[in-house]
Design an enzyme around this catalytic site. Structure first.
Site, short mmCIF file in Angstrom:
data_model
loop_
_atom_site.label_atom_id
_atom_site.label_comp_id
_atom_site.label_asym_id
_atom_site.label_seq_id
_atom_site.Cartn_x
_atom_site.Cartn_y
_atom_site.Cartn_z
N LYS A 23 0.96 -0.64 -0.25
CA LYS A 23 0.22 0.30 -0.22
C LYS A 23 0.75 1.70 -0.12
CE LYS A 23 -0.57 -0.15 4.98
NZ LYS A 23 -1.84 0.32 5.65
N ARG A 70 -9.61 -0.65 15.01
CA ARG A 70 -9.86 0.56 13.61
C ARG A 70 -11.10 -0.50 13.07
NH1 ARG A 70 -4.39 0.88 10.83
NH2 ARG A 70 -4.55 -1.43 10.09
N HIS A 75 -5.25 -7.33 13.38
CA HIS A 75 -4.40 -6.46 13.43
C HIS A 75 -3.83 -6.44 14.44
CE1 HIS A 75 -1.13 -4.40 10.99
NE2 HIS A 75 -1.76 -3.07 11.55
N ARG A 85 1.45 -11.10 7.17
CA ARG A 85 1.41 -9.75 6.33
C ARG A 85 2.79 -9.78 6.62
NH1 ARG A 85 -3.06 -9.57 9.42
NH2 ARG A 85 -2.66 -7.93 9.73
N TYR A 123 15.48 31.42 3.86
CA TYR A 123 13.62 31.92 4.89
C TYR A 123 14.25 32.19 5.92
CZ TYR A 123 11.11 31.47 0.14
OH TYR A 123 10.71 31.23 -1.25
N CYS A 130 13.16 25.22 1.54
CA CYS A 130 12.75 26.01 0.93
C CYS A 130 11.55 24.75 0.50
CB CYS A 130 13.36 26.13 0.31
SG CYS A 130 14.33 27.47 0.74
N MET A 131 10.77 24.92 -0.74
CA MET A 131 9.23 23.90 -0.68
C MET A 131 10.69 22.88 -1.92
SD MET A 131 6.78 24.76 -3.58
CE MET A 131 5.43 25.91 -2.40
N ASP A 132 11.58 23.92 -2.21
CA ASP A 132 12.25 22.79 -3.25
C ASP A 132 13.38 22.96 -3.22
OD1 ASP A 132 10.15 23.56 -4.88
OD2 ASP A 132 10.52 25.36 -5.68
N1 PMH Z 1 -2.04 -5.53 7.71
C1 PMH Z 1 -2.81 -4.31 7.88
C2 PMH Z 1 -3.72 -4.62 8.41
C3 PMH Z 1 -1.72 -3.03 8.32
O1 PMH Z 1 -2.48 -2.08 8.15
C4 PMH Z 1 -0.20 -2.80 8.22
C5 PMH Z 1 0.69 -1.58 8.06
C6 PMH Z 1 0.34 -4.95 7.83
C7 PMH Z 1 -0.24 -5.06 8.10
C8 PMH Z 1 2.06 -4.13 7.70
O2 PMH Z 1 2.31 -3.91 9.05
P1 PMH Z 1 4.42 -3.55 8.93
O3 PMH Z 1 4.34 -2.56 7.89
O4 PMH Z 1 4.19 -3.13 9.79
O5 PMH Z 1 4.65 -5.05 8.64
N2 PMH Z 1 0.23 -0.30 8.78
C9 PMH Z 1 -0.01 0.52 8.93
C10 PMH Z 1 -0.94 1.72 9.47
O6 PMH Z 1 -1.70 1.58 8.91
N3 PMH Z 1 0.01 2.45 9.66
O7 PMH Z 1 1.14 2.03 9.56
C11 PMH Z 1 1.71 1.01 9.38
#
Ligand code: PMH
Length: 385
Positions: A42, A140, A169, A222, A268, A314-316
């Protein structure tokens, strides 16, 4: 060469796909044959580049991909990745049809969701893979009660849904105190044990848990932050079972260097004032690249030596103080190795009062990504074109 393979600015990210492959295959070695790796890609693979990381992970032992949103899933499908992919986030049932057509797996997190999705999918004559999410203590997304979980099970029409998984999770798997993780596991286990027929994928471990706790992997892990070679938390770094290799490094080149006289003001707010005659170098990287204003005072590497950022970022652009005149165009490393020295993502995170995850996710699309495999550049991605 395609235009998007080019970039015209002197700032770039290098993504070492060999490091991704190492981190995944070392994890794979520690799993049983039946245990799967879900590679978490992600947020553009935590800033690293979704499609390139996905390919490297799949080639080195990952079985499944995970994203947060449908948009991210569509992004990888469009780039030709057809591996099994789960959406972790709360997909609106209105879009479940698109997810089914894209052959994506979705998360069921409430009874209401499955009722609405059933109606839409039945109408369109579509079928989709699902994983049910249990909220065992993160607070969550997910189902909190065993009653709601069983109501969902009863609502699953196998003509519409393939129940492939159940997951939860952890909120504290990266902390030294393991008490709460085990409390969450107990809640999760109870629900799994109450299932008359168990689905093939049962998973709860993020990187921290996958790396630390062998006995709670169920049938999949995961793998997110660890896949990128970053420790889930600084406090558990010495508990990790193998050396994680960071995949990302961040570089730029000196665009101008000048000698300023003692008492000169820089950037700045004119906040920095040189104490003596000083060599000041200008770098073409700034807060719009994710190199945030709070990083004033942070060190960067030039010819293997640490030098400080001076004045407001700065920005850039931003400025550094150099010990002597150095050639224009000299490479400067913001994160990663330069000569015998190294600046870790964690060092930058500490300066920003945050965690490594936030630093890498925050490097903006304006910074081109250069992908290396077997030490050679295999692709350049300019996010702007
Ligand atoms: N599974 C779920 C549902 C997650 O949201 C995340 C990471 C992972 C697995 C992977 O976790 P890891 O990168 O620690 O291995 N989610 C997030 C989060 O929502 N904020 O920081 C990490």
């Amino acid at each position: 060469m395609e235009l998007q393979d080019l970039y015209f600015r002197n700032t770039w990210l290098e993504i070492d796909l060999d490091a991704i492959a190492h981190n995944v295959s070392e994890m794979k070695k520690r799993l049983m044959n039946s245990e799967k790796i879900i590679a978490v890609i992600k947020a553009n693979a935590y800033g690293h580049g979704d499609v390139q990381v996905a390919k490297a992970a799949l080639e080195s032992g990952a079985d499944y991909l995970a994203v947060a949103f449908l948009d991210e899933a569509i992004s990888i499908r469009r780039k030709g990745i057809d591996a099994p992919t789960i959406i972790y986030g709360a997909l609106s049932p209105n879009y479940v049809e698109i997810a089914a057509e894209q052959n994506l797996t979705v998360t069921v997190y409430s009874k209401k969701w499955i009722l609405e999705a059933s109606r839409i999918l039945r109408e369109k004559n579509l079928r989709i893979k699902i994983h049910i999410k249990i909220d065992s203590g993160m607070g969550r997304l997910g189902v909190r009660s065993s009653e709601e979980f069983h109501e969902i099970l009863n609502l699953i029409d196998s003509e519409i849904f393939e129940l492939e998984g159940v997951y939860t999770h952890f909120s504290t798997a990266d902390e030294l105190d393991e008490t709460y993780v085990h409390e969450q596991v107990e809640i999760f286990k109870k629900i799994i044990d109450s299932m008359p027929c168990k689905p093939p994928m049962i998973h709860c471990s993020n990187s921290a848990a996958a790396l630390r706790f062998e006995n709670i992997r169920f049938t999949a892990v995961r793998f997110g932050i660890g896949m990128y070679g970053l420790t889930p938390a600084v406090g558990i770094k010495n508990l990790l079972p193998y050396e994680l290799k960071p995949a990302l490094s961040f570089h730029t080149r000196l665009s101008q260097i000048k000698k300023v006289t003692a008492g000169s003001r820089i950037s700045y707010g004119a906040r920095y004032q040189s104490k003596e005659d000083e060599w000041i170098g200008t770098l073409p990287v700034g807060y719009a690249d994710g190199w945030l204003r709070k990083l004033t005072g942070q060190e960067v590497l030039v010819n293997g030596k640490r030098v400080p950022i001076v004045g407001t970022i700065c920005m850039d652009q931003c400025m550094i103080r150099l010990p002597f005149e150095i050639e224009n165009g000299t490479q400067v490393t913001l994160i990663g190795k330069n000569g015998n020295n190294n600046i870790s993502v964690e060092e930058v995170a500490e300066r920003l009062d945050t965690i490594n995850y936030e630093v890498v996710c925050g490097i903006s699309v304006r910074v081109p990504r250069i992908f290396k495999r077997n030490g050679k550049i295999i692709e350049i991605k300019n996010g702007l074109f």
